[in-house]
Design a protein around this motif. Structure first.
Motif, mmCIF file in Angstrom:
data_model
loop_
_atom_site.group_PDB
_atom_site.id
_atom_site.type_symbol
_atom_site.label_atom_id
_atom_site.label_comp_id
_atom_site.label_asym_id
_atom_site.label_seq_id
_atom_site.Cartn_x
_atom_site.Cartn_y
_atom_site.Cartn_z
ATOM 1 N N GLU A 115 -65.880 -3.934 -9.457
ATOM 2 C CA GLU A 115 -66.994 -3.110 -8.989
ATOM 3 C C GLU A 115 -68.328 -3.829 -9.189
ATOM 4 O O GLU A 115 -69.205 -3.781 -8.324
ATOM 5 C CB GLU A 115 -66.981 -1.768 -9.717
ATOM 6 C CG GLU A 115 -65.762 -0.910 -9.369
ATOM 7 C CD GLU A 115 -65.888 0.513 -9.883
ATOM 8 O OE1 GLU A 115 -66.747 0.758 -10.762
ATOM 9 O OE2 GLU A 115 -65.139 1.384 -9.403
ATOM 10 N N GLN A 120 -64.598 -2.793 -3.681
ATOM 11 C CA GLN A 120 -64.186 -1.392 -3.722
ATOM 12 C C GLN A 120 -62.679 -1.349 -3.889
ATOM 13 O O GLN A 120 -61.938 -1.970 -3.118
ATOM 14 C CB GLN A 120 -64.576 -0.671 -2.427
ATOM 15 C CG GLN A 120 -64.115 0.775 -2.363
ATOM 16 C CD GLN A 120 -64.440 1.440 -1.032
ATOM 17 O OE1 GLN A 120 -65.220 0.912 -0.250
ATOM 18 N NE2 GLN A 120 -63.844 2.574 -0.770
ATOM 19 N N ALA A 151 -58.071 -4.344 -3.756
ATOM 20 C CA ALA A 151 -59.479 -4.086 -3.464
ATOM 21 C C ALA A 151 -59.964 -4.863 -2.252
ATOM 22 O O ALA A 151 -59.380 -5.870 -1.852
ATOM 23 C CB ALA A 151 -60.337 -4.448 -4.687
ATOM 24 N N LYS A 153 -63.910 -5.930 -0.080
ATOM 25 C CA LYS A 153 -65.341 -6.047 -0.281
ATOM 26 C C LYS A 153 -66.005 -4.692 -0.038
ATOM 27 O O LYS A 153 -65.628 -3.969 0.888
ATOM 28 C CB LYS A 153 -65.926 -7.101 0.662
ATOM 29 C CG LYS A 153 -65.487 -8.520 0.332
ATOM 30 C CD LYS A 153 -66.157 -9.548 1.237
ATOM 31 C CE LYS A 153 -65.758 -10.962 0.847
ATOM 32 N NZ LYS A 153 -66.427 -11.988 1.691
ATOM 33 N N ASN A 154 -66.986 -4.385 -0.848
ATOM 34 C CA ASN A 154 -67.693 -3.112 -0.723
ATOM 35 C C ASN A 154 -68.744 -3.232 0.381
ATOM 36 O O ASN A 154 -69.942 -3.332 0.137
ATOM 37 C CB ASN A 154 -68.354 -2.738 -2.046
ATOM 38 C CG ASN A 154 -68.851 -1.310 -2.058
ATOM 39 O OD1 ASN A 154 -68.660 -0.567 -1.089
ATOM 40 N ND2 ASN A 154 -69.508 -0.916 -3.130
ATOM 41 N N ASP A 155 -68.244 -3.240 1.607
ATOM 42 C CA ASP A 155 -69.085 -3.422 2.793
ATOM 43 C C ASP A 155 -68.635 -2.406 3.839
ATOM 44 O O ASP A 155 -67.458 -2.378 4.227
ATOM 45 C CB ASP A 155 -68.928 -4.854 3.316
ATOM 46 C CG ASP A 155 -69.814 -5.145 4.513
ATOM 47 O OD1 ASP A 155 -70.360 -4.192 5.107
ATOM 48 O OD2 ASP A 155 -69.943 -6.326 4.872
ATOM 49 N N LYS A 156 -69.547 -1.577 4.313
ATOM 50 C CA LYS A 156 -69.193 -0.531 5.274
ATOM 51 C C LYS A 156 -68.610 -1.104 6.565
ATOM 52 O O LYS A 156 -67.868 -0.419 7.277
ATOM 53 C CB LYS A 156 -70.418 0.330 5.581
ATOM 54 C CG LYS A 156 -70.900 1.153 4.391
ATOM 55 C CD LYS A 156 -72.109 2.002 4.749
ATOM 56 C CE LYS A 156 -72.569 2.834 3.559
ATOM 57 N NZ LYS A 156 -73.758 3.664 3.882
#
Length: 265
Positions: A115, A120, A151, A153-156
């Motif tokens: 995180e 994500q 997990a 990548k925390n990318d929309k």
């Protein structure tokens, strides 16, 4: 494959579809082309070498794996995890995913590090072992599970690959759950040598089939005996493995070359 490597870094072993590097994973990761891997599987040090005991083949043995499995502090452990995860993020393709296995000794640091480094978590997989070693101390419940974090990548904008229908088909037409049950690594998968934390082939094949397509690149920054590479080879994926121990890289070579012989017949 060589076009994926920057600078003069030379692989220890190289074919058209796979490369093995002998050396420090941090140094090698810095030389791999950005956004090149569709999937990363990591089985990092669990840091459980604490001079305790366990049971192996009916015998009492030490839990110590080697200096690579020791850490001086909790803070040092977490710095280590954030550092390699940060490097892996740069290598992972925008829609790629990372799988990381661990036990209670390390997995909570891994989850936080993911995180903190811009990931994500998609799933928390519980691998339930049907034949775990017995609990010799009799002071707690028998340790029979490991956790695998999946997990992206925390990318929309990121749309990770999940071969849902294939996983459903392999599960008898029902949605596959996040508890996977199976045996420890069978002896036949250790015919070329042993690694103390070697994972069974079925486990890596499932992860690779779930999250990659043929010809995709799979990276393992702590490859050990290269079960990841063997699974990738069987499934028609490309593979890069890194390990600092020559004995395990040599074991990896033997296993990958044996698969070539199997293909020939």
């Amino acid at each position: 494959m060589r076009e994926l490597i920057k600078g003069r870094l030379s692989p220890y072993y190289c074919t058209e579809h796979e490369m093995l590097f002998l050396g420090d994973t941090f140094s090698v990761l810095k030389k791999i082309a950005p956004a090149s891997a569709a999937m990363i599987f990591a089985d990092p040090p669990y840091f459980l070498s604490n001079d305790g005991i366990t049971c192996h083949a009916g015998q009492m043995v030490s839990v110590n794996k080697g200096n690579w499995d020791k850490v001086s502090s909790v803070a040092g452990k977490h710095r280590f995890n954030r550092r390699w995860i940060r490097l892996c993020r740069g290598i992972l393709a925008p829609n790629g995913t990372i799988w990381i296995s661990g036990t209670l000794h390390n997995i909570y640091s891994i989850g936080m590090a993911l995180e903190q480094e811009g990931f994500q978590i998609i799933n928390n997989i519980t691998w339930q072992k049907t034949n775990p070693p017995p609990n010799l101390a009799c002071r707690c419940f028998t340790h029979s599970t490991e956790t695998i974090l999946w997990a992206r990548k925390n990318d929309k904008k990121a749309k990770h690959l999940f071969n849902y229908q294939l996983m459903k088909q392999q599960n008898g037409g029902k949605q596959m759950k996040d508890v996977w049950t199976g045996t420890l690594t069978p002896q036949k998968e250790k015919e070329h040598g042993k690694h103390p934390t070697q994972k069974p082939l079925y486990l890596l094949k499932r992860m690779i089939e779930a999250s990659t397509n043929p010809r995709d690149l799979v990276l393992d920054p702590f490859c050990g005996s290269s079960t990841t590479g063997l699974a990738a080879k069987i499934l028609g994926r490309r593979y890069i493995g890194i390990d600092e121990a020559k004995e395990y890289i040599d074991l990896s070579v033997r296993r990958l070359q044996q698969e070539v012989l199997h293909e020939a017949f």
